[in-house]
Design a protein around this motif. Structure first.
Motif, PDB file in Angstrom:
ATOM      1  N   ASP A  11      48.595  35.122  35.339  1.00  0.00           N
ATOM      2  CA  ASP A  11      48.693  36.047  34.196  1.00  0.00           C
ATOM      3  C   ASP A  11      49.198  35.379  32.922  1.00  0.00           C
ATOM      4  OD1 ASP A  11      47.781  37.974  35.867  1.00  0.00           O
ATOM      5  OD2 ASP A  11      49.692  39.080  36.028  1.00  0.00           O
ATOM      6  N   ALA A  12      50.255  34.569  33.068  1.00  0.00           N
ATOM      7  CA  ALA A  12      50.838  33.952  31.864  1.00  0.00           C
ATOM      8  C   ALA A  12      49.820  33.016  31.206  1.00  0.00           C
ATOM      9  CB  ALA A  12      52.113  33.182  32.227  1.00  0.00           C
ATOM     10  N   SER A  13      49.082  32.289  32.019  1.00  0.00           N
ATOM     11  CA  SER A  13      48.083  31.358  31.470  1.00  0.00           C
ATOM     12  C   SER A  13      46.960  32.119  30.783  1.00  0.00           C
ATOM     13  CB  SER A  13      47.486  30.492  32.579  1.00  0.00           C
ATOM     14  OG  SER A  13      48.491  29.713  33.173  1.00  0.00           O
ATOM     15  N   LEU A  14      46.524  33.221  31.398  1.00  0.00           N
ATOM     16  CA  LEU A  14      45.435  33.995  30.791  1.00  0.00           C
ATOM     17  C   LEU A  14      45.902  34.621  29.482  1.00  0.00           C
ATOM     18  CD1 LEU A  14      43.675  35.634  33.893  1.00  0.00           C
ATOM     19  CD2 LEU A  14      43.197  33.461  32.751  1.00  0.00           C
ATOM     20  N   SER A  15      47.150  35.073  29.435  1.00  0.00           N
ATOM     21  CA  SER A  15      47.686  35.617  28.168  1.00  0.00           C
ATOM     22  C   SER A  15      47.693  34.539  27.097  1.00  0.00           C
ATOM     23  CB  SER A  15      49.111  36.140  28.338  1.00  0.00           C
ATOM     24  OG  SER A  15      49.151  37.113  29.324  1.00  0.00           O
ATOM     25  N   ARG A  16      48.067  33.342  27.487  1.00  0.00           N
ATOM     26  CA  ARG A  16      48.066  32.216  26.546  1.00  0.00           C
ATOM     27  C   ARG A  16      46.636  31.963  26.034  1.00  0.00           C
ATOM     28  NH1 ARG A  16      49.932  29.507  22.495  1.00  0.00           N
ATOM     29  NH2 ARG A  16      49.286  27.334  22.460  1.00  0.00           N
ATOM     30  N   ALA A  17      45.673  31.992  26.949  1.00  0.00           N
ATOM     31  CA  ALA A  17      44.271  31.780  26.565  1.00  0.00           C
ATOM     32  C   ALA A  17      43.845  32.829  25.539  1.00  0.00           C
ATOM     33  CB  ALA A  17      43.366  31.829  27.791  1.00  0.00           C
ATOM     34  N   ARG A 120      26.270  39.892  27.111  1.00  0.00           N
ATOM     35  CA  ARG A 120      26.397  39.721  28.557  1.00  0.00           C
ATOM     36  C   ARG A 120      27.742  40.246  29.026  1.00  0.00           C
ATOM     37  NH1 ARG A 120      27.145  36.437  33.183  1.00  0.00           N
ATOM     38  NH2 ARG A 120      28.218  34.526  32.578  1.00  0.00           N
ATOM     39  N   VAL A 121      27.723  40.939  30.171  1.00  0.00           N
ATOM     40  CA  VAL A 121      28.957  41.401  30.831  1.00  0.00           C
ATOM     41  C   VAL A 121      29.098  40.573  32.111  1.00  0.00           C
ATOM     42  CG1 VAL A 121      30.146  43.349  31.912  1.00  0.00           C
ATOM     43  CG2 VAL A 121      28.673  43.742  29.907  1.00  0.00           C
ATOM     44  N   PRO A 122      29.968  39.568  32.097  1.00  0.00           N
ATOM     45  CA  PRO A 122      30.058  38.649  33.240  1.00  0.00           C
ATOM     46  C   PRO A 122      30.810  39.255  34.418  1.00  0.00           C
ATOM     47  CG  PRO A 122      31.084  37.733  31.251  1.00  0.00           C
ATOM     48  CD  PRO A 122      30.874  39.185  31.010  1.00  0.00           C
ATOM     49  N   ASP A 123      30.513  38.701  35.596  1.00  0.00           N
ATOM     50  CA  ASP A 123      31.111  39.176  36.830  1.00  0.00           C
ATOM     51  C   ASP A 123      32.011  38.093  37.410  1.00  0.00           C
ATOM     52  OD1 ASP A 123      31.705  40.588  39.089  1.00  0.00           O
ATOM     53  OD2 ASP A 123      29.807  40.155  40.098  1.00  0.00           O
ATOM     54  N   HIS A 124      33.183  37.945  36.831  1.00  0.00           N
ATOM     55  CA  HIS A 124      34.140  36.963  37.326  1.00  0.00           C
ATOM     56  C   HIS A 124      35.525  37.493  36.968  1.00  0.00           C
ATOM     57  CE1 HIS A 124      36.441  33.272  37.784  1.00  0.00           C
ATOM     58  NE2 HIS A 124      35.388  32.698  38.341  1.00  0.00           N
ATOM     59  N   PRO A 125      36.455  37.499  37.924  1.00  0.00           N
ATOM     60  CA  PRO A 125      37.754  38.125  37.639  1.00  0.00           C
ATOM     61  C   PRO A 125      38.491  37.479  36.471  1.00  0.00           C
ATOM     62  CG  PRO A 125      37.763  36.987  39.789  1.00  0.00           C
ATOM     63  CD  PRO A 125      36.350  37.023  39.314  1.00  0.00           C
ATOM     64  N   VAL A 126      38.373  36.148  36.338  1.00  0.00           N
ATOM     65  CA  VAL A 126      39.078  35.475  35.235  1.00  0.00           C
ATOM     66  C   VAL A 126      38.451  35.865  33.897  1.00  0.00           C
ATOM     67  CG1 VAL A 126      39.509  33.224  34.169  1.00  0.00           C
ATOM     68  CG2 VAL A 126      39.898  33.547  36.627  1.00  0.00           C
ATOM     69  N   THR A 127      37.120  35.843  33.831  1.00  0.00           N
ATOM     70  CA  THR A 127      36.442  36.213  32.585  1.00  0.00           C
ATOM     71  C   THR A 127      36.774  37.651  32.224  1.00  0.00           C
ATOM     72  OG1 THR A 127      34.571  35.176  33.723  1.00  0.00           O
ATOM     73  CG2 THR A 127      34.283  35.712  31.408  1.00  0.00           C
ATOM     74  N   LYS A 128      36.718  38.527  33.220  1.00  0.00           N
ATOM     75  CA  LYS A 128      36.977  39.951  32.987  1.00  0.00           C
ATOM     76  C   LYS A 128      38.376  40.157  32.423  1.00  0.00           C
ATOM     77  CE  LYS A 128      36.111  44.504  34.411  1.00  0.00           C
ATOM     78  NZ  LYS A 128      37.120  45.140  33.592  1.00  0.00           N
ATOM     79  N   ALA A 129      39.368  39.473  33.030  1.00  0.00           N
ATOM     80  CA  ALA A 129      40.749  39.620  32.555  1.00  0.00           C
ATOM     81  C   ALA A 129      40.868  39.154  31.103  1.00  0.00           C
ATOM     82  CB  ALA A 129      41.698  38.821  33.458  1.00  0.00           C
ATOM     83  N   ILE A 130      40.232  38.031  30.797  1.00  0.00           N
ATOM     84  CA  ILE A 130      40.293  37.506  29.425  1.00  0.00           C
ATOM     85  C   ILE A 130      39.619  38.480  28.454  1.00  0.00           C
ATOM     86  CG2 ILE A 130      39.389  35.689  27.898  1.00  0.00           C
ATOM     87  CD1 ILE A 130      39.874  33.693  30.222  1.00  0.00           C
ATOM     88  N   LEU A 131      38.442  38.973  28.817  1.00  0.00           N
ATOM     89  CA  LEU A 131      37.699  39.861  27.911  1.00  0.00           C
ATOM     90  C   LEU A 131      38.422  41.189  27.719  1.00  0.00           C
ATOM     91  CD1 LEU A 131      34.053  39.179  29.157  1.00  0.00           C
ATOM     92  CD2 LEU A 131      35.137  38.297  27.076  1.00  0.00           C
ATOM     93  N   ASP A 132      39.019  41.711  28.802  1.00  0.00           N
ATOM     94  CA  ASP A 132      39.784  42.962  28.688  1.00  0.00           C
ATOM     95  C   ASP A 132      40.918  42.803  27.682  1.00  0.00           C
ATOM     96  OD1 ASP A 132      38.503  44.817  30.310  1.00  0.00           O
ATOM     97  OD2 ASP A 132      39.512  44.117  32.135  1.00  0.00           O
ATOM     98  N   MET A 133      41.642  41.708  27.797  1.00  0.00           N
ATOM     99  CA  MET A 133      42.809  41.506  26.927  1.00  0.00           C
ATOM    100  C   MET A 133      42.389  41.149  25.512  1.00  0.00           C
ATOM    101  SD  MET A 133      45.848  39.530  28.909  1.00  0.00           S
ATOM    102  CE  MET A 133      44.923  38.424  29.963  1.00  0.00           C
ATOM    103  N   ALA A 134      41.310  40.382  25.383  1.00  0.00           N
ATOM    104  CA  ALA A 134      40.920  39.887  24.053  1.00  0.00           C
ATOM    105  C   ALA A 134      40.504  41.048  23.162  1.00  0.00           C
ATOM    106  CB  ALA A 134      39.794  38.877  24.172  1.00  0.00           C
ATOM    107  N   ASP A 135      39.771  42.024  23.733  1.00  0.00           N
ATOM    108  CA  ASP A 135      39.388  43.210  22.982  1.00  0.00           C
ATOM    109  C   ASP A 135      38.498  42.904  21.773  1.00  0.00           C
ATOM    110  OD1 ASP A 135      39.458  45.979  22.958  1.00  0.00           O
ATOM    111  OD2 ASP A 135      41.076  46.057  21.463  1.00  0.00           O
TER     112      ASP A 135
END
Ligand code: TXA
Ligand code: MG
Length: 324
Positions: A11-17, A120-135
């Motif tokens: 989570d912390a790394s994805l928030s940083r990304a 494109r709406v990708p199917d990968h948990p990491v991509t999804k988490a990043i896209l959800d947060m990035a908004d």
């Protein structure tokens, strides 16, 4: 040279990304197909950094990634075929090219000036988490330098792009390993623009009819046939101008540019007063559009260096100047 941050998938790394993406930096991350080199698609300067990092000699349109169908529907108009394909294959390795909504937040540079948008709406948990947060939509071509093969691991990304991008998120090997299938849904009948992770047969099964393809445009600069739909100003464009003629608008680059005749220019836009090619790339399409909307009758462009992003800028300018 930047030091490329190596991030995990916690989570912390994805928030940083996401913080890096939201502040205009390029971050590579896994999707189910290949690693993407992401940047905020609504921020032209961020998108310019993608082209710079990849050393792309031209601005081809990039795929914008969204966290879900609704977010994608907000960016473009989906006809019945496009809707059926989105519902059948998203999230997943499918990209749909659709007419852009007037209010699309995907900037001109990410669309290479086209009136359509690749989504494109990708199917990968990491991509999804990043896209959800990035908004924001995230533009992401494959995370390799231009002309090299697509990256399917964080190490591949680093071997090509280390020192050229802000960070890479290591989410392991990408499961699909080839890029998404790209379908053009801007016309009456869908067309395959690039074969990829979803086979033609599956697409035809959903559409209930055979599909025409492929027009292979994947890694090549846009084919000449596509130039007509490419954004270009209505008026003549004169390149490498060392003076401004009567009746011309001036599109200039760099500090203290004052070619003879500049005082009589009908409009003046400087692509970057500091001479920064990333800024110039970010401003290029909106500058051409602004001059066009002003109704100028001729545009003179002073020289832009041909190094780095300058190559793509000059490529785009020569397309704008080509006889139509
Ligand atoms: O699997 C994938 O699709 C990967 C991952 C990262 O999502 N992304 C990818 O993106 O391959 P990229 O930028 O390399 O693919 C861009 C291609 C362009 O070369 C063009 O063929 C097509 O997508 N494209 C995008 N927007 C378009 C548009 N508005 N009109 C026509 N073609 C478009
Ligand atoms: Mg690629």
């Amino acid at each position: 040279m930047t030091q490329t941050e190596y991030l995990g998938a916690d989570d912390a790394s994805l928030s940083r990304a996401v913080i890096l993406l939201r502040t205009g930096f390029c971050v590579a991350f896994p999707t189910e197909t290949v690693y993407g080199l992401g940047a905020d698609a609504s921020n032209p300067e961020a998108v310019a950094r993608i082209y710079a990092a990849k050393d792309r000699p031209s601005f081809n349109p990039l795929i914008s990634h969204l966290p879900n169908i609704d977010a994608a529907l907000a960016q473009g108009s989906f006809n019945d075929d496009a809707l059926a394909l989105a519902e059948a294959f998203w999230p997943g390795p499918l990209t749909l090219v659709v007419p852009a909504h007037a209010g699309t937040t995907v900037c001109d540079l990410a669309r290479a000036g086209l009136n359509s948008v690749g989504l494109r709406v990708p199917d990968h948990p990491v991509t999804k988490a990043i896209l959800d947060m990035a908004d924001v939509p995230i533009a992401a071509p494959s995370a390799n330098s231009s002309g090299r093969i697509s990256a399917t691991s964080a190490n591949h990304v680093l071997s090509d792009l280390s020192g050229r991008i802000a960070a890479v998120v290591d989410g392991g090997e990408t499961p699909v390993g080839v890029e998404s299938t790209i379908i053009d849904c801007t016309g009456e009948n869908p067309r395959i623009l690039r074969p990829g992770g979803i086979p033609r047969e599956d697409i035809e099964a959903v559409l209930g009819r055979p599909i025409a393809g492929e027009t292979p445009i994947s890694e090549k600069p846009l084919a000449p046939g596509m130039l007509a739909s490419h954004y270009a100003p209505r008026c003549p464009v004169r390149l490498e101008a060392t003076h401004i003629e009567k009746g011309e608008a001036a599109l200039v680059f760099g500090p203290n540019v004052a070619p003879p005749g500049i005082k009589q220019a009908t409009a003046i836009i400087n692509l970057s007063v500091t001479g920064d090619l990333v800024v110039a790339a970010a401003n290029l399409f909106s500058a051409l559009r602004q001059l066009d909307e002003k109704g100028v009758t001729a545009i003179a462009v002073t020289p832009v260096p041909k190094t780095g992003l300058g190559e793509a800028i000059n490529d785009r300018l020569s397309r704008a100047a080509a006889p139509r």
